[in-house]
Structure formats: structure tokens, C-alpha cells
Design an enzyme around this catalytic site. Structure first.
Site: not given
Length: 287
Positions: A43, A116, A158
Site C-alpha cells: 500500500e 478504500k 489494508c
């Protein structure tokens, strides 16, 4: 038989974006040389993990997808090597900012962008200061094709990886491999808390409960007292580790996945056959 070879990269980063891109590019080449068709960097590999502090000056490092150095470099590399590179980057979209991923395909094109969905906020991981919650919804992409079959790739970023809903949603959309680029390490508020084993268990759980291979790429190194613990891995559909790296190793891991076997195992377990969606309404209600 449909065999797909995947790779994960693990390395440390500095605040020199050009040096970071060069290091990732070298490892992507190494992975492709080992036969990898999809190569996952960690990431936000453009620099150090800046979300440990709130600094308004850092918004200037965000760029639109078509202008971001990391995305442009991976587009060129993917076209040269004929591979897919899920590319994490700090995205600017007008006045808005996102923690995003561009799915770069073998033509060197961006097949789409995922933003995200779950944004953490805590000591050392103050992402809500920088990122809006993603507005793309979960996404999957067409990946490598073997024997006339196109592999569907699902990607979470993540903090997304801790949520079983993320994995299950992508599976219901048709994902056949799940990828998670990550930046996670020590917890500044509690030196005794080591989440490395929890981090892995969460994703291995997704592999088992969805009968799907999982690829996770983390960073390493010490950044201003925050130590990133690596331990990147690739697991098969039964949660067995096929390849892994240690807490301080720089390296490339690869694994070849037999997706026809995975499909058979998924059908045999019956997890999707026995779902009871009519009972799950509580999952989409607020607490």
C-alpha cells in the site's frame, strides 16, 4: 487446468518517490521473471506511510490517477512485461482525496480505480484526516486468461482486509483471488500490542470461509519510530501458506494457483450453496 501465478512484494520505503518506484519496478521485473502474471506491491509505496501524523502540507502529494508518478510508472512496466499490477496511490479528485488503487492491465491501461472503503483512525494510523471513505463500492477486474477462462481479481486495501464483509462481497461479485496491499506495523499507543499474527489470521480466515486464495503485501522498515512488520504471504483456498516473508525481509514471493481445483473445493464445501441471505438483514443495519 487453469493455473495462475501471483506475486507479492515486500520492501521498505523512503520519501524519495523516484527511488521507491525504481525499487518496486526492479522487484516487479523479478516477479515477472518468475512467471508471475499478477504482481502486488504494498500500500502507498510512493513514500513513507505519512498517516502517522496530521500534516496539511501532505495533501499536495496527492495526484489524479492519470498524473500520479507511481501509476504512470506501473502502466509502462505492465505494458512492457504483459502483467497486471494492482497499484496503490494517494489520489486527488478535485477537492477530494482518497486512498486508491489503480488496476493496471497488460495493455498498460488503468482498467479501473478502487477507493478504500474502510478508513482507520487511531494513533499512528490517522487516515481519516487525509482520505474520504471510498465511493466506488467493492470492485473486481478481469485478470489473466488461461484456456479461454478469465480470472476475476478482487482487491481490498489494508483496513478493508479486517472486514469479512469485504471478502464476501467480492466473492459474491465473482472474485477468484483476493489481493490486499497493506501498510501495517507497530501500535504507537501500546508497545506490547503486536498485531502481526492477528493480521494474518484475519485474512487466512477469509481464505477458509470463502474457499479462495489470498495474497497480502506489506511494507517493512522503521519510519520515525513506527516499525512495519512485513510478514507478507500467499495462502491457498484452504488457508495453507504457500509462500511468506519474515518481519524484516526484502523480497518477492510467488505461488501458482490451480483455479479449477479451487472452484471444485469451493463447490464441495457448500458455503455459498448454504447461505441464508434472508437471515442477514441485520448486517446492513447500523449498530
Amino acid at each position: 487446468m487453469t493455473d495462475i501465478t501471483v506475486a507479492a512484494l515486500q520492501l521498505a520505503f523512503s520519501n524519495d518517490i523516484d527511488a521507491n518506484i525504481a525499487a518496486v519496478s526492479q522487484m516487479v521485473r523479478e516477479a515477472a521473471g518468475k512467471g508471475a502474471q499478477v504482481v502486488l506491491p504494498p500500500e502507498l509505496f510512493e513514500g513513507e506511510y505519512f498517516c502517522r501524523v496530521e500534516d496539511e502540507g501532505l495533501f499536495a502529494t496527492a495526484k489524479p490517477t492519470g498524473e500520479h508518478k507511481a501509476v504512470l510508472a506501473m502502466q509502462k512496466l505492465a505494458a512492457e512485461l504483459g502483467i497486471w499490477i494492482p497499484t496503490s496511490f494517494f489520489e486527488a479528485d478535485g477537492p477530494h482525496h482518497y486512498n486508491s488503487l489503480a488496476m493496471v492491465n497488460p495493455d498498460g491501461k488503468v482498467a479501473g480505480v478502487y477507493r478504500k472503503s474502510h478508513i482507520p483512525d487511531g494513533p499512528g494510523y490517522e487516515e481519516k484526516f487525509y482520505f474520504r471513505p471510498g465511493n466506488t463500492g467493492f470492485k473486481i477486474w478481469d485478470g489473466p486468461a488461461e484456456n479461454g477462462k478469465t480470472t476475476k481479481l478482487g482487491v481490498g486495501i489494508c483496513w478493508d482486509q479486517w472486514y469479512p464483509e469485504t471478502a464476501r462481497a467480492m466473492m459474491l461479485m465473482g472474485a477468484e483471488i483476493l489481493f490486499y496491499p497493506t501498510a501495517i506495523g507497530s501500535e504507537p499507543h501500546d508497545e506490547a500490542l503486536d498485531t502481526a499474527r492477528l493480521w494474518r489470521r484475519a485474512m487466512v480466515g477469509h481464505a477458509v470461509s470463502n474457499v479462495v486464495p489470498v495474497v497480502a503485501a506489506n511494507r517493512i522498515g522503521n519510519e520515525y519510530g513506527q516499525t512495519f512488520y512485513g510478514t507478507s504471504f500467499i495462502t491457498d483456498e484452504r488457508g495453507d501458506i504457500l509462500a511468506e516473508l519474515g518481519r524484516e525481509e526484502t523480497g518477492v514471493i510467488t505461488a501458482t494457483l490451480d483455479l479449477d481445483r479451487v472452484k471444485r473445493h469451493r463447490a464441495a464445501f457448500g458455503f455459498f450453496r448454504d447461505r441464508r441471505p434472508e437471515l442477514y438483514g441485520r448486517l446492513v443495519q447500523d449498530i
